[in-house]
Design an enzyme around this catalytic site. Structure first.
Site, PDB file in Angstrom:
ATOM      1  N   ASN A  43      47.907  40.702  43.055  1.00 23.53           N
ATOM      2  CA  ASN A  43      46.466  40.891  43.104  1.00 23.53           C
ATOM      3  C   ASN A  43      45.930  40.036  44.250  1.00 23.53           C
ATOM      4  OD1 ASN A  43      43.618  40.353  42.541  1.00 23.53           O
ATOM      5  ND2 ASN A  43      43.967  41.425  40.617  1.00 23.53           N
ATOM      6  N   HIS A  54      44.637  45.479  43.674  1.00 24.25           N
ATOM      7  CA  HIS A  54      45.293  44.979  42.471  1.00 24.25           C
ATOM      8  C   HIS A  54      46.798  44.858  42.742  1.00 24.25           C
ATOM      9  CE1 HIS A  54      42.001  46.230  39.386  1.00 24.25           C
ATOM     10  NE2 HIS A  54      41.473  45.831  40.527  1.00 24.25           N
ATOM     11  N   GLU A  56      49.424  46.181  41.250  1.00 22.71           N
ATOM     12  CA  GLU A  56      50.162  47.440  41.243  1.00 22.71           C
ATOM     13  C   GLU A  56      49.880  48.261  42.495  1.00 22.71           C
ATOM     14  OE1 GLU A  56      49.290  46.278  36.942  1.00 22.71           O
ATOM     15  OE2 GLU A  56      48.206  46.247  38.839  1.00 22.71           O
ATOM     16  N   SER A  79      49.415  44.037  31.410  1.00 23.74           N
ATOM     17  CA  SER A  79      49.116  45.437  31.108  1.00 23.74           C
ATOM     18  C   SER A  79      48.206  46.018  32.197  1.00 23.74           C
ATOM     19  CB  SER A  79      48.423  45.525  29.741  1.00 23.74           C
ATOM     20  OG  SER A  79      48.034  46.855  29.453  1.00 23.74           O
ATOM     21  N   CYS A  81      45.384  47.794  34.238  1.00 25.34           N
ATOM     22  CA  CYS A  81      44.006  48.221  33.978  1.00 25.34           C
ATOM     23  C   CYS A  81      43.925  49.743  34.121  1.00 25.34           C
ATOM     24  CB  CYS A  81      43.062  47.530  34.957  1.00 25.34           C
ATOM     25  SG  CYS A  81      43.247  48.106  36.671  1.00 25.34           S
ATOM     26  N   CYS A  84      44.798  50.969  37.715  1.00 25.10           N
ATOM     27  CA  CYS A  84      46.232  50.991  38.018  1.00 25.10           C
ATOM     28  C   CYS A  84      46.984  51.976  37.124  1.00 25.10           C
ATOM     29  CB  CYS A  84      46.796  49.583  37.914  1.00 25.10           C
ATOM     30  SG  CYS A  84      46.082  48.490  39.175  1.00 25.10           S
ATOM     31  N   ASP A 144      37.242  40.280  37.751  1.00 26.50           N
ATOM     32  CA  ASP A 144      38.394  41.152  37.945  1.00 26.50           C
ATOM     33  C   ASP A 144      38.426  42.302  36.935  1.00 26.50           C
ATOM     34  OD1 ASP A 144      40.877  41.656  39.474  1.00 26.50           O
ATOM     35  OD2 ASP A 144      41.834  41.329  37.530  1.00 26.50           O
TER      36      ASP A 144
END
Length: 149
Positions: A43, A54, A56, A79, A81, A84, A144
């Site tokens: 991130n 982010h 990912e 996990s 968001c 993503c 975020d």
């Protein structure tokens, strides 16, 4: 057989790097089905002043183009968001390994409903890093995840 805990090491290292840069400690990595690393990232919303950067998406962008993503594994310390999760769904990434979903539970259940293989490791180091960050920087964490209160 690929050990998901081994894959998590790369994402965790990325999360630590992000934290050391003054950012949010979330890391990710994209692997192929043999365990070959395709791309890694973290991130960088704060560092790059880019709200879309982010972990990912950073790992995905650094992996470069592929014709097919069904045989890839997205590994993330937290996990994913909804943003993503949408990336995983849009490009047909076949599996997601989640370091932890205690401090934040994003779209991994929805992804499982869509046929994506989900593995949640509940890794203590990932939980500890995010718990500490949230306690120390709640304003940045809320930014975020889109919490305005």
């Amino acid at each position: 057989m690929i050990n998901p805990n081994d894959l998590l090491v790369t994402a965790y290292d990325e999360a630590r790097l992000g934290l050391s840069e003054g950012g949010i400690p979330i890391g990710a990595a994209l692997f192929d089905s043999t365990g070959k690393l395709l791309g890694r990232g973290h991130n960088r919303r704060v560092q790059a002043d880019d709200p879309s950067l982010h972990a990912e998406t950073d790992a995905f962008r650094r992996a470069g183009r592929r014709r097919d993503y069904r045989d890839t594994i997205m590994v993330t310390t937290l996990s994913p968001c909804w943003y993503c999760s949408g990336l995983v769904r849009q490009f047909g990434i076949g599996a997601v390994v989640v370091g932890e979903a205690r401090t934040f539970s994003g779209g991994h259940e929805w992804l499982a409903e869509q046929g994506v293989s989900i593995t949640i490791l509940d890794d203590p180091a990932c939980v500890d890093m995010m718990s500490r960050f949230i306690a120390e920087r709640p304003e940045l964490w809320h930014e975020d995840i889109g919490v305005t209160d």
